[in-house]
Design an enzyme around this catalytic site. Structure first.
Site, PDB file in Angstrom:
ATOM      1  N   GLU A 194      -2.084  -0.580  -8.826  1.00  0.00           N
ATOM      2  CA  GLU A 194      -3.533  -0.532  -8.695  1.00  0.00           C
ATOM      3  C   GLU A 194      -3.991   0.880  -8.333  1.00  0.00           C
ATOM      4  OE1 GLU A 194      -4.758  -3.899  -6.244  1.00  0.00           O
ATOM      5  OE2 GLU A 194      -6.573  -2.799  -5.748  1.00  0.00           O
ATOM      6  N   ASP A 230      -0.461  -0.705  -4.563  1.00  0.00           N
ATOM      7  CA  ASP A 230      -1.823  -0.152  -4.572  1.00  0.00           C
ATOM      8  C   ASP A 230      -1.802   1.230  -3.945  1.00  0.00           C
ATOM      9  OD1 ASP A 230      -4.505   0.383  -4.537  1.00  0.00           O
ATOM     10  OD2 ASP A 230      -5.088  -1.377  -3.368  1.00  0.00           O
ATOM     11  N   LYS A 267       0.847  -1.192   0.000  1.00  0.00           N
ATOM     12  CA  LYS A 267       0.000   0.000   0.000  1.00  0.00           C
ATOM     13  C   LYS A 267       0.884   1.246   0.000  1.00  0.00           C
ATOM     14  CE  LYS A 267      -4.203  -1.808   0.426  1.00  0.00           C
ATOM     15  NZ  LYS A 267      -5.277  -1.576  -0.565  1.00  0.00           N
ATOM     16  N   LYS A 304     -14.534  -7.009  -6.576  1.00  0.00           N
ATOM     17  CA  LYS A 304     -14.760  -7.457  -5.195  1.00  0.00           C
ATOM     18  C   LYS A 304     -16.236  -7.790  -5.019  1.00  0.00           C
ATOM     19  CE  LYS A 304     -11.072  -4.612  -3.266  1.00  0.00           C
ATOM     20  NZ  LYS A 304     -10.747  -3.309  -2.626  1.00  0.00           N
ATOM     21  N   ASP A 346      -9.444  -0.339  -9.305  1.00  0.00           N
ATOM     22  CA  ASP A 346     -10.197  -0.966  -8.208  1.00  0.00           C
ATOM     23  C   ASP A 346     -11.381  -0.051  -7.864  1.00  0.00           C
ATOM     24  OD1 ASP A 346     -11.207  -2.010  -5.876  1.00  0.00           O
ATOM     25  OD2 ASP A 346      -9.345  -2.017  -4.752  1.00  0.00           O
TER      26      ASP A 346
END
Ligand code: MG
Length: 336
Positions: A204, A178, A154, A251, A229
């Site tokens: 991402e 991400d 992250k 998701k 995402d």
């Protein structure tokens, strides 16, 4: 069919920080549907970012009770009624959807992957996520996670390049990055070009969800694949993302469940997009539901259950990163 929902709090093993905030617990809901002698279970992991909370999930389930009908196999009809009655609320829908698939599998005596026509040996490897911290702390966490061959890092801080360097110094794992919408397009182009020498698999969601022009500009000016995402929530988002990104992260909690995720996977393929399946902070109940879909995807990020320390369920297992699907009927999940 009868439906019930109960709140459940999952505690994270360590605080989980991403570009837009930090999380200590996840307030989720467990949904239970009974049909004759069969019981199916589902989980909602609502996210404020997508307009849901455990309270809205419980309210949605109460509103929908009485509208399930009497055949769990009529999943398309049930989704249409769900949409009419509870509108968006994708995590609430996902919990209902996966409980129905659980019942279908249990009635037929087969695991979900088989119901979907999928080969469990082709289940994906999952990444393990390293939340935002100082570069040295993140490198320590990467070392502790060395049993996982893929790490998701992250970023979205002022020290992003230092983070990547520090982790690459101690880890030879496949690294995914991400940014959770934490950069401007200009920052993204600069950062991603700097990351490229550290052997990164993809990046991402570099910029905010609505900024499709930004995504396209970035994709045209960096050497790494870009995966959306926050920009890829439902099937309707996919056609306009083609040409702006290389792939999408799906998701269950964004799209409304297994039935909707299947549609997204096939529509994404028709647009020549790579497919990833991800998660929120969830127990092994809904993580297992998502894991059954992974024979269809390129990348999996299904580690929400690995980040909590009081997982009340057991289902999918992870062996050196590989998702091992349970072969019990339905989702194949049981209480610990
Ligand atoms: Mg993400």
């Amino acid at each position: 069919m009868h439906i019930d929902a109960q709140p459940i709090d999952l505690k994270l093993a360590t605080p989980f920080r991403i570009a837009r905030g930090v999380q200590y617990t996840a307030s989720n809901a467990i949904v239970q549907i009974t049909h004759n002698e069969y019981t199916g279970y589902g989980e909602a992991a609502p996210s404020k970012y997508y307009g849901e909370s455990v309270e809205t999930v419980l309210a949605c389930i109460a509103m929908f009770a009485g509208n399930l009908g009497d055949d769990p196999f009529f999943i398309d009809d049930i989704h249409q009624r769900l949409h009419k009655i509870i509108g968006l609320n994708p995590a609430a829908k996902a919990a209902v959807d996966m409980a129905l698939y659980d019942i279908m599998g249990k009635m037929l005596g087969i695991p979900l992957y088989k119901l979907l026509g999928l080969n469990p040996e082709r289940a994906a490897y999952t990444s393990f996520t390293i939340g935002i911290d100082t570069p040295s702390e993140m490198a320590k966490k990467a070392l502790l996670a060395r049993e996982y061959p893929i790490l998701k890092i992250k970023v979205g801080t002022r020290q992003d390049l230092d983070i990547i360097k520090a982790i690459r110094d101690v880890s030879s794992a496949t690294l995914r990055v991400d940014a959770n919408a934490g950069w401007t397009p200009k920052e993204a182009i600069k950062n991603i070009n700097a990351f490229a020498q550290y052997n990164i698999e993809f990046v991402e969601q570099p910029v905010p969800a609505h900024d499709l022009e930004g995504l396209k500009l970035i994709r045209d000016n960096v050497p790494l694949p870009i995966i959306s995402d926050e920009s890829s929530i439902t099937v309707d988002d996919i056609p306009r993302l083609a040409g702006c990104v290389d792939g999408i992260n799906i998701k269950l909690m964004k799209c409304g469940g297994i039935y909707k995720a299947l549609k997204m996977i096939h529509v994404a393929r028709a647009h020549n997009l790579r497919v990833m399946i991800g998660c929120m902070i969830e127990s092994s109940l809904s993580i297992t539901a998502a894991a059954h879909l992974t024979p269809l995807v390129d990348y999996a990020d299904l580690d929400g259950n690995l980040l909590i320390y009081d997982d009340p369920y057991e289902g999918v297992r992870v062996e050196q990163g590989k998702l091992m699907l349970p072969n019990r009927p339905g989702l194949g999940v049981k209480k610990r």
